[in-house]
Design a protein around this motif. Sequence first.
Motif, short mmCIF file in Angstrom:
data_model
loop_
_atom_site.label_atom_id
_atom_site.label_comp_id
_atom_site.label_asym_id
_atom_site.label_seq_id
_atom_site.Cartn_x
_atom_site.Cartn_y
_atom_site.Cartn_z
N ALA A 58 0.83 -1.21 0.00
CA ALA A 58 0.00 0.00 0.00
C ALA A 58 0.86 1.26 0.00
CB ALA A 58 -0.92 0.00 1.21
N LYS A 59 2.01 1.17 0.63
CA LYS A 59 2.89 2.33 0.73
C LYS A 59 3.76 2.51 -0.51
CE LYS A 59 6.18 4.44 3.95
NZ LYS A 59 6.92 4.27 5.23
N LYS A 74 2.76 2.19 -6.94
CA LYS A 74 2.33 3.46 -7.52
C LYS A 74 0.82 3.49 -7.71
CE LYS A 74 3.24 6.55 -11.42
NZ LYS A 74 3.97 6.74 -12.69
N ASP A 75 0.29 2.47 -8.34
CA ASP A 75 -1.16 2.37 -8.56
C ASP A 75 -1.61 0.97 -8.18
OD1 ASP A 75 -1.87 4.96 -9.80
OD2 ASP A 75 -0.48 4.30 -11.37
N SER A 125 -8.18 3.54 -3.68
CA SER A 125 -7.97 4.99 -3.75
C SER A 125 -6.92 5.42 -2.72
CB SER A 125 -9.29 5.71 -3.45
OG SER A 125 -9.70 5.45 -2.12
N ASP A 126 -6.49 6.67 -2.83
CA ASP A 126 -5.53 7.19 -1.86
C ASP A 126 -6.12 7.19 -0.45
OD1 ASP A 126 -3.68 7.59 -3.84
OD2 ASP A 126 -4.15 9.72 -4.13
N ARG A 127 -7.43 7.44 -0.36
CA ARG A 127 -8.08 7.41 0.96
C ARG A 127 -8.01 6.01 1.57
NH1 ARG A 127 -13.37 6.47 2.78
NH2 ARG A 127 -14.08 6.13 0.64
N ARG A 128 -8.29 5.00 0.74
CA ARG A 128 -8.20 3.62 1.23
C ARG A 128 -6.76 3.26 1.62
NH1 ARG A 128 -12.75 2.59 3.18
NH2 ARG A 128 -14.51 2.45 1.74
N ARG A 129 -5.82 3.75 0.86
CA ARG A 129 -4.41 3.49 1.20
C ARG A 129 -4.08 4.03 2.59
NH1 ARG A 129 -0.11 3.03 -3.05
NH2 ARG A 129 -1.09 3.05 -5.09
N SER A 130 -4.57 5.24 2.85
CA SER A 130 -4.26 5.87 4.14
C SER A 130 -4.85 5.10 5.31
CB SER A 130 -4.76 7.32 4.15
OG SER A 130 -6.19 7.35 4.15
#
Length: 462
Positions: A169-170, A173-174, A179-184
């Motif tokens: 997740a970190k 790249k894609d 989404s970026d929110r889910r990654r966070s």
Amino acid sequence: MLPKEVEGQIGALGIASGFRNLAGLVMDLGGGSTQITWMVSQGGHIRISPMGSFSFPYGAAALSRQLSDLKKGKKKQDGEAAVARFRQEMVENFRDAYNHLQIPDSLIDKAKREGGFRIYLSGGGFRGWGYLLLYLNQSQGKHYPISIINGYTVGREQFEDTDTVKAIAKAAKDVFRVSDRRRSQVPAVAFLVNVLAEAIPHGIREAHFCQGGVREGYLFRTLPPDIREQSPLQVATMNFAPPSFLSIQELIKRAIPKPSKNLTRRFPEEFGEHVIDSFANVIFVHMFMSKETASTTALYSTSVGIMSSTHGVSHQDRARLALMLESRYRGELPPREMEFREALRSLITPEEVWWTTYLGRVGYLITRLYPSGEIDPVKPRVVFSSEWAWNLGKKKKKEGLVLTISIQKKKDDPAELKHALEENVNVIQRVGKKKHWIGKDDPWGMKVKVEVVEEGILEATE
């Protein structure tokens, strides 16, 4: 707004809508809360905990904030101690929920025997976790063939490998559908997964990811049991069914011998009848395509083609149907598609793969006999029957099956049906040759003999 307990119940029904049958623990992970209960869904009838579900404020977003707040303004050691206390509190809460859910003894006994519970997961937080695991299985030389989250299953080891998932997740790249929110939120979901691994007695054997949620659950609740128990795959393929689909289904099933008396030979139980019926429904769909494209298109039809959007189909059933359809077109594939076929084959057992090949070739013969898909029930051209045999091969010592194709004995047969059949039976018999068995070290397969016989076939009365 629904009360959290009711939301959990309806969310669980949404999960049930995504599987023909299920039995295990059920969890939904939203942004603000997570719910847990148990469910047994079979034959359209659904049983859940009389306590409903237990809801905790451990949603992906809420948990992210809470973990951050526990560390804020504290020394590293003090922050870690606060997180450890919170983790223990979560473990105790989930264990208390487990003890009060009144889980049936049958589910607990099964978990003890099999090394853990099957757990069915829905909600955006868990789906994000599932897509990250899917990414791992589709990158770095791995080629998991289906990118549909509903029905995606992983074992305990992968599900609980939180360090690897956090690293992906970190670093990646894609990531497809993340989404970026889910990654966070991944560190918070990882924290929850670690808690569940510790809290649930007997552990987690498999994690099944689900697309269904409250919306699907609300709709599913309104359906009567006789509708719920219908196979989504079978219902969806009915749109493509030939005129005599019931007769074609029966022909295919008659090509499968009944279990032997000592049960040493039997058709795989996991290979559901609904998959065979669905195969009969779509057996003609790709026949108007060229030989260059028919097998390939059929192979992809359940994952990105006409049946890919069907809700409630396991990845294993998608693989079984796709492989049968590919074999129905005699398995002619260009080299670049061989890898995809092998990836689909890896989702089921070598025994099941062999049966998909055999039944696909039986389907090919049926389409040659009835190119319009229409069978006169009063005057059938052929009758299939099959049985196990232990006296096949030149030395009469090989095990396998015998498929008998009976045709009406006639003095004058201008269509030369017997001759035409005899020219095509090798398509089926080749499946029984050892070079076509499935697997490398210990290949699975059996000898196949096809007999064409002229007999008196009683015609039905209208």
